[in-house]
Design a protein around this motif. Structure first.
Motif, PDB file in Angstrom:
ATOM      1  N   LEU A  72      43.645  44.184  28.585  1.00  0.00           N
ATOM      2  CA  LEU A  72      42.230  43.535  29.035  1.00  0.00           C
ATOM      3  C   LEU A  72      42.246  43.580  30.493  1.00  0.00           C
ATOM      4  N   ILE A  73      41.047  44.448  30.962  1.00  0.00           N
ATOM      5  CA  ILE A  73      41.168  44.743  32.460  1.00  0.00           C
ATOM      6  C   ILE A  73      39.699  44.248  33.120  1.00  0.00           C
ATOM      7  N   GLY A  74      39.931  43.518  34.070  1.00  0.00           N
ATOM      8  CA  GLY A  74      38.856  43.195  34.902  1.00  0.00           C
ATOM      9  C   GLY A  74      38.677  43.910  36.231  1.00  0.00           C
ATOM     10  N   MET A  75      37.475  44.200  36.376  1.00  0.00           N
ATOM     11  CA  MET A  75      36.862  44.918  37.627  1.00  0.00           C
ATOM     12  C   MET A  75      36.181  44.033  38.584  1.00  0.00           C
ATOM     13  N   ASP A  76      36.525  44.367  39.758  1.00  0.00           N
ATOM     14  CA  ASP A  76      36.016  43.670  41.257  1.00  0.00           C
ATOM     15  C   ASP A  76      34.652  43.572  41.356  1.00  0.00           C
ATOM     16  N   ARG A  77      33.840  44.620  41.064  1.00  0.00           N
ATOM     17  CA  ARG A  77      32.573  44.769  41.141  1.00  0.00           C
ATOM     18  C   ARG A  77      32.059  45.475  39.853  1.00  0.00           C
ATOM     19  N   HIS A  78      31.024  44.714  39.417  1.00  0.00           N
ATOM     20  CA  HIS A  78      29.966  45.298  38.381  1.00  0.00           C
ATOM     21  C   HIS A  78      29.126  46.074  38.588  1.00  0.00           C
ATOM     22  N   THR A  79      29.392  47.489  39.143  1.00  0.00           N
ATOM     23  CA  THR A  79      28.267  48.595  39.379  1.00  0.00           C
ATOM     24  C   THR A  79      28.515  49.607  38.450  1.00  0.00           C
ATOM     25  N   PRO A  80      27.506  50.427  38.311  1.00  0.00           N
ATOM     26  CA  PRO A  80      27.514  51.802  37.571  1.00  0.00           C
ATOM     27  C   PRO A  80      28.527  52.525  38.184  1.00  0.00           C
ATOM     28  N   GLU A  81      28.517  52.838  39.447  1.00  0.00           N
ATOM     29  CA  GLU A  81      29.568  53.688  40.259  1.00  0.00           C
ATOM     30  C   GLU A  81      31.130  53.065  39.600  1.00  0.00           C
ATOM     31  N   ARG A  82      31.274  51.852  39.961  1.00  0.00           N
ATOM     32  CA  ARG A  82      32.642  51.479  39.760  1.00  0.00           C
ATOM     33  C   ARG A  82      33.136  51.610  38.283  1.00  0.00           C
ATOM     34  N   PHE A  83      32.185  51.282  37.250  1.00  0.00           N
ATOM     35  CA  PHE A  83      32.602  51.487  36.039  1.00  0.00           C
ATOM     36  C   PHE A  83      32.800  53.028  35.683  1.00  0.00           C
ATOM     37  N   ASP A 137      37.261  37.485  29.931  1.00  0.00           N
ATOM     38  CA  ASP A 137      37.374  37.346  31.374  1.00  0.00           C
ATOM     39  C   ASP A 137      37.702  38.915  31.721  1.00  0.00           C
ATOM     40  N   ALA A 138      37.091  39.941  31.017  1.00  0.00           N
ATOM     41  CA  ALA A 138      37.557  40.994  31.187  1.00  0.00           C
ATOM     42  C   ALA A 138      36.397  42.152  31.034  1.00  0.00           C
ATOM     43  N   ASP A 139      36.561  43.327  31.636  1.00  0.00           N
ATOM     44  CA  ASP A 139      35.459  44.198  31.555  1.00  0.00           C
ATOM     45  C   ASP A 139      35.592  45.421  30.580  1.00  0.00           C
ATOM     46  N   GLN A 186      40.879  52.115  41.525  1.00  0.00           N
ATOM     47  CA  GLN A 186      40.112  51.062  42.659  1.00  0.00           C
ATOM     48  C   GLN A 186      39.107  50.439  41.740  1.00  0.00           C
ATOM     49  N   GLY A 187      39.287  49.070  42.017  1.00  0.00           N
ATOM     50  CA  GLY A 187      38.501  48.163  41.453  1.00  0.00           C
ATOM     51  C   GLY A 187      38.968  47.485  40.501  1.00  0.00           C
ATOM     52  N   VAL A 188      40.153  47.784  39.840  1.00  0.00           N
ATOM     53  CA  VAL A 188      40.862  46.960  38.907  1.00  0.00           C
ATOM     54  C   VAL A 188      41.434  45.706  39.619  1.00  0.00           C
ATOM     55  N   SER A 189      40.663  44.516  38.916  1.00  0.00           N
ATOM     56  CA  SER A 189      41.210  43.204  39.798  1.00  0.00           C
ATOM     57  C   SER A 189      42.241  42.472  38.959  1.00  0.00           C
TER      58      SER A 189
END
Length: 165
Positions: free
Chosen positions: A78-89, A112-114, A139-142
């Motif tokens: 289960l991986i969380g991302m720091d920002r929820h933007t289309p570019e980050r995803f 609590d994961a994306d 980049q972005g994995v929190s």
């Protein structure tokens, strides 16, 4: 940004029968498939091609035994991302799609994961290397939460066609 609703394909009883047989054994020849569903080979082939053209049949695949190939560790991440933007995803999805260890990747909600990934590797040492040198460097994995599969209770690729009318 508009999201297109995917058009449903209407299937009759024969189409469902063909799909059920192919899900059981994708290596059936057209002749074998035709016999199993009660059609002659030409109409059977036409129906299979129509299902392929409609995108219902995406591909045929061989399922391998992980353990017999030395891939005995399956992990669910289960991986969380720091920002929820289309570019980050998009960047994350592009990166993990290049990792052969990743068998499945889902964008999820309700945790609590994306993302949820299914990863198959030989052992814990390989998993440790994969986690530290690949996943956590994207980049972005929190955050990453790992669970390990003890036993496959249900491991099925067939879709439940009984719901279709």
């Amino acid at each position: 940004m508009s999201i297109k609703k995917q058009e449903l394909v209407q299937l009759d009883k024969m189409d469902r029968s063909i799909l059920e047989q192919l899900q059981k054994d994708g290596s059936l020849s057209n002749q074998e498939l035709a016999e199993k569903v009660g059609l002659s080979p030409s109409p059977c082939l036409r129906r299979v091609r129509a299902l392929e053209d409609a995108g219902v049949i995406v591909k045929r695949a061989i399922i391998l035994d992980h353990k017999k190939l030395g891939l005995s560790l399956t992990a669910i991440l289960l991986i969380g991302m720091d920002r929820h933007t289309p570019e980050r995803f998009a960047a994350f999805e592009e990166q993990v799609s290049g990792y052969p260890e990743v068998q499945e990747c889902y964008l999820i909600t309700g945790h609590d994961a994306d993302y949820m990934l299914k990863v198959v590797v030989p052992d814990m040492d390989h998993y440790h290397h994969f986690l530290l040198n690949r996943i956590t460097r994207i980049q972005g994995v929190s955050g990453v939460h790992s669970s390990f599969v003890l036993r496959r209770v249900i491991d099925n690729t067939a879709l439940p066609l009984g719901y279709l009318t």
